[in-house]
Write a protein that holds these residues in place. Structure first.
Motif, PDB file in Angstrom:
ATOM      1  N   MET A 152       8.770  15.236  -5.372  1.00 24.72           N
ATOM      2  CA  MET A 152       9.521  14.007  -5.233  1.00 24.72           C
ATOM      3  C   MET A 152       8.631  12.860  -4.801  1.00 24.72           C
ATOM      4  O   MET A 152       8.628  11.803  -5.407  1.00 24.72           O
ATOM      5  CB  MET A 152      10.638  14.193  -4.195  1.00 24.72           C
ATOM      6  CG  MET A 152      11.608  15.279  -4.560  1.00 24.72           C
ATOM      7  SD  MET A 152      12.778  14.793  -5.806  1.00 24.72           S
ATOM      8  CE  MET A 152      14.020  14.004  -4.847  1.00 24.72           C
ATOM      9  N   CYS A 153       7.865  13.051  -3.736  1.00 24.43           N
ATOM     10  CA  CYS A 153       7.000  11.987  -3.226  1.00 24.43           C
ATOM     11  C   CYS A 153       5.787  11.817  -4.136  1.00 24.43           C
ATOM     12  O   CYS A 153       5.465  12.680  -4.947  1.00 24.43           O
ATOM     13  CB  CYS A 153       6.543  12.318  -1.809  1.00 24.43           C
ATOM     14  SG  CYS A 153       7.895  12.625  -0.653  1.00 24.43           S
ATOM     15  N   GLY A 154       5.113  10.671  -3.987  1.00 24.08           N
ATOM     16  CA  GLY A 154       3.933  10.393  -4.781  1.00 24.08           C
ATOM     17  C   GLY A 154       2.681  10.362  -3.931  1.00 24.08           C
ATOM     18  O   GLY A 154       2.665   9.751  -2.854  1.00 24.08           O
ATOM     19  N   ILE A 155       1.615  11.011  -4.400  1.00 24.49           N
ATOM     20  CA  ILE A 155       0.342  11.087  -3.686  1.00 24.49           C
ATOM     21  C   ILE A 155      -0.759  10.521  -4.565  1.00 24.49           C
ATOM     22  O   ILE A 155      -0.809  10.798  -5.763  1.00 24.49           O
ATOM     23  CB  ILE A 155       0.005  12.554  -3.329  1.00 24.49           C
ATOM     24  CG1 ILE A 155       0.945  13.089  -2.248  1.00 24.49           C
ATOM     25  CG2 ILE A 155      -1.458  12.701  -2.893  1.00 24.49           C
ATOM     26  CD1 ILE A 155       0.794  14.581  -2.004  1.00 24.49           C
ATOM     27  N   VAL A 156      -1.654   9.747  -3.975  1.00 24.49           N
ATOM     28  CA  VAL A 156      -2.856   9.295  -4.675  1.00 24.49           C
ATOM     29  C   VAL A 156      -3.972   9.178  -3.644  1.00 24.49           C
ATOM     30  O   VAL A 156      -3.730   8.883  -2.475  1.00 24.49           O
ATOM     31  CB  VAL A 156      -2.612   7.947  -5.396  1.00 24.49           C
ATOM     32  CG1 VAL A 156      -2.281   6.832  -4.423  1.00 24.49           C
ATOM     33  CG2 VAL A 156      -3.800   7.567  -6.262  1.00 24.49           C
ATOM     34  N   GLY A 157      -5.186   9.460  -4.066  1.00 24.59           N
ATOM     35  CA  GLY A 157      -6.327   9.362  -3.154  1.00 24.59           C
ATOM     36  C   GLY A 157      -7.626   9.400  -3.941  1.00 24.59           C
ATOM     37  O   GLY A 157      -7.635   9.639  -5.144  1.00 24.59           O
ATOM     38  N   GLY A 158      -8.721   9.157  -3.239  1.00 24.42           N
ATOM     39  CA  GLY A 158      -9.995   9.190  -3.933  1.00 24.42           C
ATOM     40  C   GLY A 158     -11.192   9.086  -3.018  1.00 24.42           C
ATOM     41  O   GLY A 158     -11.090   8.624  -1.869  1.00 24.42           O
ATOM     42  N   VAL A 159     -12.337   9.542  -3.532  1.00 22.87           N
ATOM     43  CA  VAL A 159     -13.646   9.383  -2.908  1.00 22.87           C
ATOM     44  C   VAL A 159     -14.507   8.648  -3.927  1.00 22.87           C
ATOM     45  O   VAL A 159     -14.787   9.171  -4.999  1.00 22.87           O
ATOM     46  CB  VAL A 159     -14.284  10.749  -2.578  1.00 22.87           C
ATOM     47  CG1 VAL A 159     -15.588  10.554  -1.827  1.00 22.87           C
ATOM     48  CG2 VAL A 159     -13.341  11.624  -1.795  1.00 22.87           C
ATOM     49  N   THR A 160     -14.931   7.423  -3.619  1.00 23.74           N
ATOM     50  CA  THR A 160     -15.628   6.599  -4.609  1.00 23.74           C
ATOM     51  C   THR A 160     -16.827   5.896  -3.983  1.00 23.74           C
ATOM     52  O   THR A 160     -17.034   5.942  -2.772  1.00 23.74           O
ATOM     53  CB  THR A 160     -14.687   5.514  -5.186  1.00 23.74           C
ATOM     54  OG1 THR A 160     -14.544   4.455  -4.232  1.00 23.74           O
ATOM     55  CG2 THR A 160     -13.324   6.077  -5.508  1.00 23.74           C
ATOM     56  N   ASN A 161     -17.592   5.225  -4.841  1.00 25.77           N
ATOM     57  CA  ASN A 161     -18.683   4.387  -4.340  1.00 25.77           C
ATOM     58  C   ASN A 161     -18.254   2.927  -4.241  1.00 25.77           C
ATOM     59  O   ASN A 161     -19.077   2.038  -4.072  1.00 25.77           O
ATOM     60  CB  ASN A 161     -19.919   4.518  -5.234  1.00 25.77           C
ATOM     61  CG  ASN A 161     -19.610   4.163  -6.690  1.00 25.77           C
ATOM     62  OD1 ASN A 161     -18.580   3.559  -6.993  1.00 25.77           O
ATOM     63  ND2 ASN A 161     -20.509   4.552  -7.587  1.00 25.77           N
ATOM     64  N   LYS A 162     -16.927   2.689  -4.376  1.00 22.28           N
ATOM     65  CA  LYS A 162     -16.363   1.348  -4.258  1.00 22.28           C
ATOM     66  C   LYS A 162     -15.260   1.356  -3.206  1.00 22.28           C
ATOM     67  O   LYS A 162     -14.856   2.406  -2.717  1.00 22.28           O
ATOM     68  CB  LYS A 162     -15.783   0.893  -5.604  1.00 22.28           C
ATOM     69  CG  LYS A 162     -16.799   0.788  -6.728  1.00 22.28           C
ATOM     70  CD  LYS A 162     -16.115   0.309  -7.996  1.00 22.28           C
ATOM     71  CE  LYS A 162     -17.121   0.138  -9.133  1.00 22.28           C
ATOM     72  NZ  LYS A 162     -16.454  -0.350 -10.370  1.00 22.28           N
ATOM     73  N   ASP A 163     -14.744   0.181  -2.895  1.00 22.84           N
ATOM     74  CA  ASP A 163     -13.587   0.106  -2.007  1.00 22.84           C
ATOM     75  C   ASP A 163     -12.391   0.743  -2.710  1.00 22.84           C
ATOM     76  O   ASP A 163     -12.077   0.413  -3.855  1.00 22.84           O
ATOM     77  CB  ASP A 163     -13.286  -1.354  -1.656  1.00 22.84           C
ATOM     78  CG  ASP A 163     -12.074  -1.487  -0.737  1.00 22.84           C
ATOM     79  OD1 ASP A 163     -11.798  -0.532   0.019  1.00 22.84           O
ATOM     80  OD2 ASP A 163     -11.397  -2.537  -0.790  1.00 22.84           O
ATOM     81  N   ILE A 164     -11.709   1.650  -2.030  1.00 21.25           N
ATOM     82  CA  ILE A 164     -10.641   2.443  -2.622  1.00 21.25           C
ATOM     83  C   ILE A 164      -9.278   1.775  -2.519  1.00 21.25           C
ATOM     84  O   ILE A 164      -8.325   2.169  -3.210  1.00 21.25           O
ATOM     85  CB  ILE A 164     -10.599   3.838  -1.943  1.00 21.25           C
ATOM     86  CG1 ILE A 164      -9.722   4.828  -2.730  1.00 21.25           C
ATOM     87  CG2 ILE A 164     -10.085   3.723  -0.507  1.00 21.25           C
ATOM     88  CD1 ILE A 164     -10.301   5.304  -3.999  1.00 21.25           C
ATOM     89  N   THR A 165      -9.134   0.735  -1.710  1.00 22.60           N
ATOM     90  CA  THR A 165      -7.813   0.201  -1.366  1.00 22.60           C
ATOM     91  C   THR A 165      -7.031  -0.265  -2.589  1.00 22.60           C
ATOM     92  O   THR A 165      -5.838   0.050  -2.734  1.00 22.60           O
ATOM     93  CB  THR A 165      -7.948  -0.957  -0.361  1.00 22.60           C
ATOM     94  OG1 THR A 165      -8.770  -0.537   0.734  1.00 22.60           O
ATOM     95  CG2 THR A 165      -6.583  -1.374   0.168  1.00 22.60           C
TER      96      THR A 165
END
Length: 615
Positions: free
Chosen positions: A1-14
């Motif tokens: 039901m809920c939504g998840i997003v995330g990341g590990v990057t070399n840029k700003d993730i916001t």
């Protein structure tokens, strides 16, 4: 039901987190939040109640901007605890662990009591906070974040899709799933997680779909996955066929409106490569389909919501056309009773997402009860739990459906079920070559007939204003149209919050007719079939009680308009398979325009979410 997003990057993730939340908002919009690890490895979190735009407005107003290369975000459909800032994700434990969660931890009360005794405090009413504390506690005896998560999840009963970060391990996200979907996106500037690949289409087309029980360590240049038993595994990389623009509104006001008008193309796509030389390609259901369908002696359909209504239509087709017994049940009930499943049963699950929790669990239970059955899932998602659990899969090719109220997913399910009924009948010689050709010709005409039905939008829009001050409505149909009436009632209640019920028209005199008066609008579906004259009698019964009526008819049905009765011709001389699909269209348009007139949120109706991945 809920939504998840995330990341590990070399840029700003916001910015990516916000974009992902907007694309995932169909999964829940009671609250949202995000958290990043700042340059000094401390958590910077912001949360808000309501839709994602509220979170964006708070971010814009902040003097000190949130910035970091690793982060997770969440949009919530409330289970434990009301929508509030404190209950919004991400949750934090001891400034060392933060996580987002999709699912339900069923033993959270026992875990919470244990954690209170250990000195942990709680700032929310959620079951999710016990997960954060459990991982923090595990970190005291483990020397990696992934081993801490692996240890903690052993104590959980229930379902979860988790994205975990830690200030002590600032170069990674841990992702794990059990009963809730989670994908890993592989990008050029980093790696990502999400509950749906649509959230990440702007940064990658390459995805790894985690299997049940997997735990993954995700770094900027490396992904390591362990299975349920802790064994190192390699999961295949899949290339998504979705386009980023396919989840945008384009020239439409709402996703529901867009998806209603996408139905002609969605049906073309569903039929493509499934028909050749006016014959159904049975292998479209799987390379073993012909062998399996030859042995089928009965069909069991399991589904929820709109998919259940589609199954009810298919019951008529399978029994009337293919001459094979068919049962249809709501998955949330089926999974908790002790059904008798005979050998040579084709067990069919219907789900737009392929992740509907009750449907997935019903399938698992059925396979335990009788391991000899053949299982088929009809879904819009190629990489879903149902596809992995089923022997055979048929993809509807509806494309992304963002609006919570199902439209093109429903009609493409009906097309898929029509192909199924015809395939079984063809193999078992209950449908001859002439009948098969007639059915196929009808299906081929569907896109054009639906396009014609959509031309009635202006008339329907005017009728919708009559519902602005109504609190209830009654939908009537006979035969397959009863199930379509059920779907129309469901659409109206979902997005306009008008109480709506559907009945077989012949059942009126057995109770529902007591409800009918001038304040109860009645919507009837009148195809030109063998039950037409009986339906006309039913309409007279309704009209004599003073109701305001709307009748959607086949122009050959020749319903005679009466006072306070509006008759709209939708189509002409269609068959028993194409008729239910076409008559769905005006009911979708009516619900859409009634919701607009009442000022409700069409795409994100209150208390609902698109993909029901919790019980």
């Amino acid at each position: 039901m809920c939504g998840i997003v995330g990341g590990v990057t070399n840029k700003d993730i916001t910015a990516l987190l916000l974009e992902g939340l907007n694309r995932l908002e169909y999964r829940g919009y009671d609250s949202s939040g995000l958290i990043v690890l700042s340059k000094n490895n401390s958590f910077d979190r912001i949360r808000s109640v309501g839709k994602v735009r509220n979170l964006e407005n708070i971010l814009k107003a902040r003097e000190q901007k949130i910035s970091g290369n690793i982060g997770i975000a969440h949009t919530r459909w409330a289970t434990h605890g009301e929508p509030s800032i404190d209950n919004a994700h991400p949750h934090i434990s001891m400034n060392s662990v933060s996580l987002v969660h999709n699912g339900i931890i069923e033993n959270y009360i026992d875990l919470k009591n244990e954690q209170l005794n250990r000195g942990y405090s709680f700032s929310s009413e959620t079951d999710t906070e016990v997960i954060a504390h459990a991982i923090d506690f595990a970190m005291k005896s483990c020397n990696t974040l992934i081993s801490s998560v692996q240890l903690a999840i052993k104590s959980f009963s229930g379902s979860y899709g988790l994205g975990v970060i830690s200030s002590k391990y600032p170069d990674q996200i841990i992702a794990t799933r059990k009963g809730s979907p989670l994908v890993i996106g592989i990008g050029t500037n980093g790696n990502y997680i999400a509950s749906d690949q649509m959230a990440l289409l702007s940064v990658t087309k390459e995805f790894i779909f985690l299997e049940e029980g997997d735990v993954a360590e995700i770094k900027i240049d490396k992904i390591t996955i362990y299975d349920l038993n802790g064994n190192l595994v390699v999961r295949p990389i899949k290339i998504s066929m979705l386009k980023a623009g396919s989840v945008d509104l384009g020239n439409y006001d709402h996703f529901m409106q867009k998806e209603i008008f996408e139905q002609p193309q969605a049906i073309r796509d569903t039929l493509e490569s499934r028909i050749t030389n006016d014959s159904i390609v049975i292998s479209a259901f799987g390379f073993k389909a012909e062998k399996k369908f030859n042995k089928v002696k009965q069909v069991q359909i399991i589904a929820c919501g709109s998919s259940y209504n589609a199954g009810l239509v298919a019951k008529y087709w399978l029994e009337d056309i293919a001459k094979i017994p068919c049962n249809v049940e709501v998955a949330s009930e089926y999974r908790y009773r002790r059904p008798i499943i005979l050998n040579d049963t084709l067990f069919v699950t219907l789900s737009q997402s392929g992740e509907t929790a009750d449907t997935v669990e019903a399938l698992k239970a059925a396979k335990i009860i009788n391991c000899n059955i053949c299982t088929l899932c009809i879904t819009n998602s190629a990489e879903s739990s149902l596809t992995r659990l089923s022997d055979l899969t048929f993809l509807t090719h509806a494309g992304p459906e963002i609006g919570v109220a199902s439209t093109k997913a429903f009609t493409t399910q009906l097309v898929s079920l029509a192909l199924l009924a015809c395939s079984i009948g063809k193999l078992q010689n209950t449908i001859n070559r002439s009948q098969e050709k007639s059915i196929i010709n009808g299906l081929k005409k569907l896109p054009g007939l639906i396009h014609k039905a959509l031309h009635q939008e202006e008339k329907i829009k005017k009728l919708a204003t009559r519902f602005q001050n109504k609190n209830s409505a009654l939908f009537l149909g006979r035969g397959t149209m009863h199930a379509i009436a059920m779907e129309g009632a469901l659409k109206l209640k979902e997005i306009s919050y008008i109480h709506a019920e559907a009945y077989p028209a012949g059942e009126l005199k057995h109770g529902p007719i007591a409800l009918i008066d001038k304040d109860m609008p009645v919507i009837a579906i009148a195809p030109n079939d063998e039950l037409l004259e009986k339906l006309k009698s039913n309409l007279q019964e309704v009209k004599s009680r003073g109701s305001q009526m709307i009748v959607f008819e086949d122009e050959n049905s020749l319903i005679e308009p009466m006072e306070a009765m509006e008759v709209i011709s939708i189509t002409s001389n269609v068959g028993r398979i194409t008729a239910p699909i076409i008559f769905t269209i005006p009911l979708q348009l009516l619900s859409y325009h009634v919701a607009l007139s009442k000022g409700t949120d069409v795409d994100r109706p209150r208390n609902l979410a698109k993909s029901v991945t919790v019980e």
